[in-house]
Design a protein around this motif. Sequence first.
Motif, PDB file in Angstrom:
ATOM      1  N   ASN A 219       0.838  -1.197   0.000  1.00 49.85           N
ATOM      2  CA  ASN A 219       0.000   0.000   0.000  1.00 49.85           C
ATOM      3  C   ASN A 219       0.879   1.257   0.000  1.00 49.85           C
ATOM      4  OD1 ASN A 219       0.763   0.587   2.705  1.00 49.85           O
ATOM      5  ND2 ASN A 219      -1.037  -0.439   3.542  1.00 49.85           N
TER       6      ASN A 219
ATOM      7  N   GLU B 280      -4.870   2.273   3.355  1.00 50.61           N
ATOM      8  CA  GLU B 280      -4.267   0.958   3.585  1.00 50.61           C
ATOM      9  C   GLU B 280      -4.586  -0.025   2.460  1.00 50.61           C
ATOM     10  OE1 GLU B 280      -4.794   3.079   7.446  1.00 50.61           O
ATOM     11  OE2 GLU B 280      -6.119   2.657   5.763  1.00 50.61           O
TER      12      GLU B 280
ATOM     13  N   LYS C 215      -2.847   6.880   9.759  1.00 53.58           N
ATOM     14  CA  LYS C 215      -1.411   7.172   9.638  1.00 53.58           C
ATOM     15  C   LYS C 215      -1.237   8.695   9.574  1.00 53.58           C
ATOM     16  CE  LYS C 215      -0.031   2.885   9.058  1.00 53.58           C
ATOM     17  NZ  LYS C 215       0.967   2.197   9.800  1.00 53.58           N
TER      18      LYS C 215
END
Length: 123
Positions: A4, A98, A122
């Motif tokens: 990813n 992701e 993230k």
Amino acid sequence: MDKNVFGESLIPCSMEPLTGFFRDGCCNTNEEDHGMHTVCVELTAEFLEFSSACGNDLTTPLPEFGFPGLKPGDHWCLCASRWKEALDAGKAPLVVLEATNEKTLDIISLDILVKFALKKTKP
């Protein structure tokens, strides 16, 4: 195995409806995938209308190809270039980072993708 945008294992985008260039549920790609179906998105009515206006009707079922037709809320592997077109038109759907293939970064920067993250897990 494809990674990813964070360089981690690519998670599935959608099994129902079954998405991906290889119809494996993931936004995997290879040299045969000329459209680069690498961006996992959550579809919106606004984007589906935009895509249809651009000549790609994603809402009409095509049972002969096993395509159920898509609706708002479905997750789907979009072509990176189409997502960028939608971005430029102000109609880009949110992205599941992701489940978005790292090859997307050849066309769209991580900074931009993060701004459209469905869930920001993230930095």
